[in-house]
Design an enzyme around this catalytic site. Structure first.
Site, PDB file in Angstrom:
ATOM      1  N   GLN A 238       0.843  -1.203   0.000  1.00 28.77           N
ATOM      2  CA  GLN A 238       0.000   0.000   0.000  1.00 28.77           C
ATOM      3  C   GLN A 238       0.872   1.245   0.000  1.00 28.77           C
ATOM      4  O   GLN A 238       1.910   1.276   0.656  1.00 28.77           O
ATOM      5  CB  GLN A 238      -0.906   0.023   1.231  1.00 28.77           C
ATOM      6  CG  GLN A 238      -1.832  -1.171   1.359  1.00 28.77           C
ATOM      7  CD  GLN A 238      -2.979  -1.142   0.358  1.00 28.77           C
ATOM      8  OE1 GLN A 238      -3.247  -0.129  -0.287  1.00 28.77           O
ATOM      9  NE2 GLN A 238      -3.654  -2.272   0.212  1.00 28.77           N
ATOM     10  N   GLU A 285      -2.310 -15.489  -3.248  1.00 26.66           N
ATOM     11  CA  GLU A 285      -1.607 -14.423  -3.968  1.00 26.66           C
ATOM     12  C   GLU A 285      -0.963 -15.042  -5.209  1.00 26.66           C
ATOM     13  O   GLU A 285      -0.302 -16.060  -5.126  1.00 26.66           O
ATOM     14  CB  GLU A 285      -0.534 -13.805  -3.051  1.00 26.66           C
ATOM     15  CG  GLU A 285       0.507 -12.945  -3.725  1.00 26.66           C
ATOM     16  CD  GLU A 285      -0.043 -11.738  -4.474  1.00 26.66           C
ATOM     17  OE1 GLU A 285      -0.901 -11.024  -3.948  1.00 26.66           O
ATOM     18  OE2 GLU A 285       0.396 -11.534  -5.632  1.00 26.66           O
ATOM     19  N   ASP A 329      -8.996  -8.106  -1.590  1.00 25.71           N
ATOM     20  CA  ASP A 329      -8.403  -6.798  -1.923  1.00 25.71           C
ATOM     21  C   ASP A 329      -7.856  -6.871  -3.353  1.00 25.71           C
ATOM     22  O   ASP A 329      -6.637  -6.911  -3.554  1.00 25.71           O
ATOM     23  CB  ASP A 329      -7.294  -6.506  -0.901  1.00 25.71           C
ATOM     24  CG  ASP A 329      -6.630  -5.157  -1.125  1.00 25.71           C
ATOM     25  OD1 ASP A 329      -7.115  -4.365  -1.943  1.00 25.71           O
ATOM     26  OD2 ASP A 329      -5.604  -4.906  -0.463  1.00 25.71           O
ATOM     27  N   CYS A 356     -10.083  -0.499  -5.024  1.00 28.99           N
ATOM     28  CA  CYS A 356      -9.458   0.767  -5.437  1.00 28.99           C
ATOM     29  C   CYS A 356     -10.118   1.346  -6.682  1.00 28.99           C
ATOM     30  O   CYS A 356      -9.716   2.400  -7.151  1.00 28.99           O
ATOM     31  CB  CYS A 356      -7.960   0.596  -5.634  1.00 28.99           C
ATOM     32  SG  CYS A 356      -7.550  -0.693  -6.805  1.00 28.99           S
TER      33      CYS A 356
END
Ligand SMILES: C[S@@+](CC[C@H](N)C(=O)[O-])C[C@H]1O[C@@H](n2cnc3c(N)ncnc32)[C@H](O)[C@@H]1O
Length: 401
Positions: A238, A285, A329, A356
């Protein structure tokens, strides 16, 4: 010569522009405030949309302020410095509501709580571009260089590194084919990642950087309130150094149960705190470097995180049982149909999406709502002050189809 128009700005829209109407047609213009009358020179139209370059502000809004950065509007990095910070936050809440309504046919809750921090000097990562012995950022919507020696939204350590590198870029030793690079910092060390070169850089360039940028480091160790994260050069982290803990705390509020999933886990920003609350945590991931950093970070913290280097879509397709909590996310593309369909089948009691991009969030939320999830709350987290970018935490509960 391009045509000029005088327009009155109605509202701000996603992407940084203000919107006006002229003879029934939408006209957009950057660096304006609602209520203002501005004269714009029309740019060549793209996709039938009219967009203008502001030539003059004829009637400024009462709130208009002078931009803090002398490069504002010449550099493509910031969009909102003409407005006080509290107004920027109000715009972002309105834009979030509007995008959810338009794209997802979703009515946001009346109250959108907002998490914000220091609106300047917050970035821990910047991308720099080089041309003709100069370093800087890119002009708006262009690949042209906007030379810069300082950036008010970048951290002090990055500003120092930018000044040092600018000196270096003027020296004959600077490789002329090096076009872009990225700097990432924990305010002590600086990680330098070369993004675009015409050819491989010689070892002595990196030796020179290590000499001139004291504390050059790869990987970088990034401390947060409760943990330390190893972040390799190819791993995501981030960018707002002031809001890391607040983001994690808000996303994980009320997370409880036996099994938690951290989807799109990066180096484990959410996985590690989850592993303190849940006996079982699975982190997914796809990037090898980030998955390796995550496994390292969890092991160093003594926390048992089951790390899967896989795509979320493949992982979910093979997941036999619903977890108690899912944190997702995703990148700007959002979750997408495949992942959403599977999350609907799994009927996870509590699903938190950290997003986002409001448009892909709206699309995902519409599908999740149709599948039986109810939006409990939306929180705006202003990770990107002075820009139009906005981060949203959406908390959803399974209530049945
Ligand atoms: C927005 S970042 C979030 C990382 C982490 N949650 C954090 O806050 O630091 C998204 C992450 O998802 C990863 N990613 C992108 N697409 C993916 C996919 N289809 N499946 C799994 N991971 C993916 C990226 O490599 C990146 O690390």
């Amino acid at each position: 010569m391009s045509a000029t128009l005088q327009i009155q700005i109605e509202k701000m829209i996603y992407g940084g522009d203000g919107l006006a109407r002229h003879e029934g047609q939408v006209v957009m213009a950057p660096y304006v405030l609602p209520g203002e009358t501005v004269t714009v020179a029309l740019e060549p139209s793209r996709k039938g949309l009219l967009r203008g370059r502001v030539q003059g502000v004829d009637t400024p809004a009462a709130e208009r302020q002078t931009a803090a950065c002398p490069l504002f509007a010449r550099c493509g990095g910031c969009h909102y410095q003409q407005a006080p910070y509290q107004l920027q936050l109000a715009w972002k809440r309105d834009i979030l509501r509007e995008v959810l309504r338009r794209v997802g046919k979703i009515e946001a809750p009346d109250d959108i709580p907002t998490l914000s921090g220091e609106p300047w000097r917050y970035r821990n990562r910047i991308q720099l571009h080089a041309a003709g012995g100069r370093l800087g950022f890119l002009e708006p919507g262009s690949r042209a260089l906007c030379p810069a020696r300082a950036c008010p939204i970048a951290s002090p350590r990055l500003n120092q590194a930018l000044a040092d590198l600018s000196e270096m870029a003027r020296a004959p030793r600077w490789p002329p084919f090096l076009r872009s690079l990225e700097l990432f910092t924990n305010e002590t060390a600086v990680q330098l990642n070369v993004l675009d070169t015409g050819r491989p850089l010689a070892r002595h360039f990196f030796d020179w950087c290590a000499e001139r940028l004291p504390g050059a480091s790869e990987p970088l160790e990034y401390p947060t309130r409760d943990f330390c994260f190893r972040v390799g050069g190819r791993s995501f982290f981030q960018v707002n150094r002031f809001l890391l803990d607040a983001l994690v705390d808000a996303a994980l509020a009320d997370a409880q149960g036996r099994h938690a999933l951290d989807l799109y886990a990066g180096v484990g920003l959410f996985s590690l705190p989850l592993a303190r609350r849940f006996p079982r945590v699975t982190a997914v991931e796809s990037t090898r470097s980030a998955a390796q950093d995550l496994a390292f970070n969890a092991a160093r913290a003594g926390l048992p995180v089951d790390v899967r280097q896989a795509s979320v879509e493949t992982f979910l397709a093979e997941l036999p049982q619903a977890p108690d909590f899912v944190l997702a996310d995703p990148p700007r593309a959002g979750l997408g149909k495949r992942a959403v369909r599977r999350l609907v089948e799994l009927k996870t009691p509590l699903l938190v999406i950290v997003a986002c991009d409001p448009a892909t969030l709206a699309r995902d939320l519409a599908l999740l709502a149709a599948g039986g999830y109810r939006i409990d709350s939306l929180t705006l987290v202003d990770l990107f002050p002075q820009t139009y970018h906005l981060e949203t935490i959406a908390r959803l509960r399974w209530t049945g189809a």
